[in-house]
Design an enzyme around this catalytic site. Structure first.
Site, short mmCIF file in Angstrom:
data_model
loop_
_atom_site.label_atom_id
_atom_site.label_comp_id
_atom_site.label_asym_id
_atom_site.label_seq_id
_atom_site.Cartn_x
_atom_site.Cartn_y
_atom_site.Cartn_z
NE ARG A 50 30.17 34.49 53.66
CZ ARG A 50 30.18 34.34 52.87
NH1 ARG A 50 30.72 33.71 51.34
NH2 ARG A 50 29.24 34.78 51.53
CG ASP A 52 38.28 32.02 54.13
OD1 ASP A 52 36.42 31.73 54.14
OD2 ASP A 52 39.08 32.27 53.23
CE1 TYR A 110 39.82 38.41 60.25
CE2 TYR A 110 39.50 40.69 59.61
CZ TYR A 110 39.12 39.35 59.73
OH TYR A 110 37.64 39.28 59.16
NE ARG A 198 44.66 32.06 53.78
CZ ARG A 198 43.38 31.50 53.56
NH1 ARG A 198 42.21 32.10 53.08
NH2 ARG A 198 44.09 31.05 52.35
#
Lengths: 248, 248
Positions: A50, A52, A110, A198
């Site tokens: 997933r 966010d 990422y 994050r």
């Protein structure tokens, strides 16, 4: 037949990837397009993972099954004609019927983008975190060395998250560089815990601002305590860049 | 006291610059911030010119009057703290009480950005026009030579527009260049008619695609006929880049 598709999306206007009732989600929009192509017969998609709300993707990977007799090259065109402009199919390939976008992923990369300038930029509010004070990129890169390798990343996982199995992950690469008035962070690993990138970035920003020593990453990992790490950086700077598979 | 402010905004979420009932506009949002600073006393702003819905600005210029005793340097901070992230004040300067943001402008520069790639880019839908076929930038630059100088630009003005006075304008500079997968067009003039830049770009795209000869601009100007020019390019590629004044 099973197909793999590489998808890029601007997550700004979506409540994340995963389907949720009464929410606009990436999954719901792609499934609606596929279902339309199948004359109303529901088609489910499975992603590598997933993202966010507000998080973007340059190269999300999904798989789906279809009995439609369409040449590979036409899938992309057909899907893009049905999708809104902020979700784009970059490629569609037929894969073995055993292929699984989540279970077969061996590496993910990422990217996290920080606007590092005194002035805000009205064009970047959905695409970057904003740090006004100058970040020390050398210190940040020094700190990142302690991230590389196999570690228990409990301290870098959202405290309230449910993770099946252990929290041991391997990071292959992590670095950041200044590109004009941005600092771009890139990390590759065999998997990531919930909010892990994050929380790493939030901690890294504090190191780049001199609020923590560059040696702090090692201490935080060893603590296995989420409260020892920094704040969770905002979603809009985060991009799922690429997912790798061993397709042999 | 009269103040000049340089403003940058992402026009994606606004119904243009100019205040309209029941619409979110740049002017309404800036006036609301100023009015808040003046404890509810309405403050009106005057811009160098309007921008349409979806059009952006790197350097829009406005003026307003205020009796507030605030150092120049604090105006920017105070306003930015009250404005949403997609409208940013870049600078505030005190000017003579005769200064007028529209009437005193002597030059304006617009930029228009075209994504020129076979694939769409989900991150650019609000920020570029998209042309899939490769544009011939040499032909486009050749064509632009005929735009430079003083001309009656009736043919490049929206047919339904009301323009006070004549449609003679002077173009000082016009060029385009390829920057990675984009073609960026820049034009500087002493003033622009309604939709003029977007009609120039629409015509230029047709030239870049070989659908019109590069010599067409001269013929279109001489025709003074809007129907001879190309389509109006979409708003989202357009940026008001800078407005120049002779402040001496």
């Amino acid at each position: 037949m099973r197909y793999l598709a590489i998808i890029s999306y601007d997550g700004s206007n979506y409540s994340g990837y995963q389907i949720q009732p009464n929410q606009l989600t990436i999954q719901a929009v792609i499934e609606a397009a596929l279902t339309k192509m199948h004359k109303g017969e529901p088609v489910k998609i499975t992603a590598s993972g997933r993202t966010d709300a507000g998080v973007h993707a340059y190269g999300q990977v999904i798989h789906f099954d279809s009995e439609l007799d369409i040449p590979e090259s036409n899938w992309k065109k057909a899907l893009n004609s049905l999708l809104p402009g902020d979700i784009v199919v970059l490629d569609v390939k037929q894969v073995s019927e055993n292929f699984h976008a989540r279970f077969d992923a061996i590496k993910k990369t990422y990217i996290y983008t920080i606007l590092n300038s005194a002035d805000a930029n009205p064009f970047e509010i959905n695409y970057c975190a904003h740090v006004k004070e100058r970040l020390n990129v050398d210190l940040m890169n020094q700190a990142l060395q302690d991230l590389i390798g196999e570690h228990d990343f409990t301290a870098f996982c959202a405290a309230n998250s449910y993770v099946k199995g252990d929290k041991i992950r391997t990071i292959y690469h992590a670095s950041c560089q200044r590109v004009n008035n941005k600092v771009v962070f890139s990390v590759t690993g065999n998997g990531f815990l919930y909010n892990m990138v994050r929380i790493i970035v939030g901690t890294l920003i504090e190191i780049g601002l001199g609020q923590r020593p560059a040696t702090d990453i090692k201490r935080i990992i060893e603590s296995k305590d989420r409260t020892q790490a920094g704040k969770t950086a905002p979603p809009q700077g985060l991009y799922l860049n690429a997912v790798e598979y061993d397709l042999n």
